[in-house]
Write an enzyme that holds these catalytic residues in place. Structure first.
Site, PDB file in Angstrom:
ATOM      1  N   ARG A   1      -2.257  -8.056   0.252  1.00  0.00           N
ATOM      2  CA  ARG A   1      -1.560  -6.797   0.498  1.00  0.00           C
ATOM      3  C   ARG A   1      -2.370  -5.991   1.512  1.00  0.00           C
ATOM      4  O   ARG A   1      -3.363  -5.354   1.188  1.00  0.00           O
ATOM      5  CB  ARG A   1      -1.427  -6.022  -0.813  1.00  0.00           C
ATOM      6  CG  ARG A   1      -0.461  -4.855  -0.779  1.00  0.00           C
ATOM      7  CD  ARG A   1      -0.702  -3.937  -1.961  1.00  0.00           C
ATOM      8  NE  ARG A   1      -1.888  -3.105  -1.752  1.00  0.00           N
ATOM      9  CZ  ARG A   1      -2.613  -2.578  -2.740  1.00  0.00           C
ATOM     10  NH1 ARG A   1      -2.317  -2.819  -3.988  1.00  0.00           N
ATOM     11  NH2 ARG A   1      -3.674  -1.827  -2.459  1.00  0.00           N
TER      12      ARG A   1
ATOM     13  N   HIS B   1      -0.612   0.071  -2.165  1.00  0.00           N
ATOM     14  CA  HIS B   1       0.320  -0.367  -3.207  1.00  0.00           C
ATOM     15  C   HIS B   1       1.692   0.264  -2.978  1.00  0.00           C
ATOM     16  O   HIS B   1       2.717  -0.414  -2.978  1.00  0.00           O
ATOM     17  CB  HIS B   1      -0.219   0.015  -4.583  1.00  0.00           C
ATOM     18  CG  HIS B   1       0.717  -0.256  -5.706  1.00  0.00           C
ATOM     19  ND1 HIS B   1       1.021  -1.532  -6.131  1.00  0.00           N
ATOM     20  CD2 HIS B   1       1.434   0.584  -6.493  1.00  0.00           C
ATOM     21  CE1 HIS B   1       1.883  -1.468  -7.133  1.00  0.00           C
ATOM     22  NE2 HIS B   1       2.150  -0.200  -7.368  1.00  0.00           N
TER      23      HIS B   1
ATOM     24  N   TYR C   1     -10.837   2.258  -2.796  1.00  0.00           N
ATOM     25  CA  TYR C   1     -11.309   1.186  -3.666  1.00  0.00           C
ATOM     26  C   TYR C   1     -11.458  -0.165  -2.968  1.00  0.00           C
ATOM     27  O   TYR C   1     -11.946  -1.118  -3.579  1.00  0.00           O
ATOM     28  CB  TYR C   1     -10.360   1.019  -4.866  1.00  0.00           C
ATOM     29  CG  TYR C   1      -8.902   0.801  -4.505  1.00  0.00           C
ATOM     30  CD1 TYR C   1      -8.431  -0.446  -4.118  1.00  0.00           C
ATOM     31  CD2 TYR C   1      -8.000   1.852  -4.549  1.00  0.00           C
ATOM     32  CE1 TYR C   1      -7.096  -0.648  -3.791  1.00  0.00           C
ATOM     33  CE2 TYR C   1      -6.661   1.667  -4.230  1.00  0.00           C
ATOM     34  CZ  TYR C   1      -6.215   0.414  -3.853  1.00  0.00           C
ATOM     35  OH  TYR C   1      -4.889   0.230  -3.522  1.00  0.00           O
TER      36      TYR C   1
END
Length: 419
Positions: free
Chosen positions: A268, A272, A281
């Protein structure tokens, strides 16, 4: 005979791609695979150009949707950047009578099924309460509840088998969903009743901010084996390998041999959703690593090695992507907002007494606010009208003398006006 304890074995890491099947490598090199090559023997250069065009268009739709969300034209958007090959390759392996149960990120799959991209954006703009007609396109609408669609797929697949159809069912989900009870229960059900369903896991390495290495200490494909479901790991950034692996798995499913599982190892590249900030993160070095494995760049490199002109190829892709993106932006901003009573549309296929009663009650409830608004407008208009009449007659609204032709207003009256 010596025995080997499973406790002594060290499984490969869940994010590694050492054991994945691949046909086109990151730099465009073609790799032979006895497991996959027979399933794509019909795919020539022209077919690869079409697959590349699909990926280019879907990537542009994704980028356009992200931009529209940043500009306030779309409420939320789940990007698929980096996962184009997994979606296009698998979707192009399906027949028209197959049925798809997606999650919320399968924009590329919807594109391949002929769903208007405007209808996808209509949902995320908040201008629709659902999406397209699932039966028209053989694809369910976006499922927001993580993993719930796998249960629907297992049940639907069993129904097709009982109907005597050889149509297959496929369900898409991410690596994070494999930790959900629904997904595991769906695999138990599918294995128990030999339902013709293909579980297609897009392992994009991140369950929102949780890396796959935390929730899985071995490849996700191994979980299916625990249910007696054959599985395979495939390079999810290789569109040709995804096409071949899906065709192969679907052949098993159609033959009555039960369910199958594909883990497409991809990444990805974006957040998200547009409400997420992956820089909080994610290591940027990891992002650079996967940029070098881009699914579009590798197909372009392979075609160029086959004699295709790179400038002409890029121009062709640009034209196709620009056309879709321009229409999408033009039409999205024109979408009308749904009315309050649209909530009751498309709930049941036939008229439903209870639903109609609820509609009437809700309409009466809304009418109260319309009456109040109308009364408020009339009261305000009346105040304005009286003020105008008083000015013409030389009277103040409180009955005192007006300025024209009368005594000066009192200090108290002046103070009231000032307040």
């Amino acid at each position: 005979m010596p025995t080997v304890s499973l406790l002594d074995s060290t499984p490969p890491a869940p994010g590694s791609d050492d054991d994945v099947l691949r046909l086109i490598g990151p730099t465009g090199e073609r790799t032979a695979s006895p497991d996959l090559d027979p399933w794509v023997s019909d795919v020539d250069d022209a077919a690869l150009v079409r697959l590349l065009t699909d990926m280019a268009v879907v990537r542009r739709v994704d980028l356009e949707a992200t931009a529209l969300q940043r500009q306030g034209q779309v409420g939320l958007w789940p990007p698929l950047l980096g996962q184009e090959a997994a979606q296009i390759g698998s979707a192009r392996a399906l027949r028209t009578d197959d049925f798809i149960f997606p999650s919320y990120r399968e924009t590329g799959v919807a594109y391949c099924r002929g769903v208007d991209m405007l209808e996808v954006l209509r949902l995320w703009r908040g201008a629709a309460l659902s999406g397209w007609d699932p039966m028209e396109f053989g694809m369910g609408t976006a499922q927001i509840v993580i993993g719930a669609q796998t249960l629907h797929a297992a049940g639907y697949a069993l129904g097709t088998r009982l109907d005597g159809s050889d149509a297959a069912t496929i369900t898409y989900f991410g690596d994070g969903a494999t930790s959900q009870g629904d997904v595991n229960e769906a695999m138990v059900f599918a294995a128990s009743f030999q339902a013709p369903v293909l579980f297609f896991c897009q392992n994009n390495h991140w369950a929102i901010s949780e890396p796959v290495r935390v929730q899985a200490h071995a490849p996700l494909a191994g979980r299916a084996a625990g249910f007696g479901i054959p599985s395979v790991r495939v390079d999810g950034n290789d569109v040709l390998a995804c096409l071949a692996a899906t065709r192969r798995a679907l052949d098993r499913v159609r033959s009555g041999s039960g369910p199958a599982f594909i883990e497409a190892v991809t990444y990805r590249m974006g957040p998200h959703t547009t409400a997420d900030d992956p820089t909080r993160y994610r290591d940027p070095n990891e992002l650079d690593l996967w940029k070098a494995r881009d699914p579009l760049a590798r197909v372009e490199a392979y075609l160029v090695s086959r004699g295709h002109d790179p400038e002409e190829l890029r121009a062709q892709l640009q034209r196709a992507a620009d056309e879709v993106a321009a229409r999408l932006r033009r039409e999205v901003v024109r979408l009308p907002d749904p009315g309050p009573l649209d909530l009751f549309e498309h709930v049941y296929a036939a008229p439903h007494e209870q639903l109609e009663r609820e509609r009437r009650e809700y309409a009466l409830y809304l009418a109260q606010f319309e009456d109040q608004a109308q009364f408020g407008d009339q009261a305000q208009f009346g105040d304005q009208a009286r003020t105008g009449d008083d000015a013409r007659t030389g009277k103040n609204p409180d009955g005192g003398p007006g300025a024209p032709g009368g005594a000066a207003p009192s200090a108290a009256h002046g103070t009231e006006v000032a307040r």
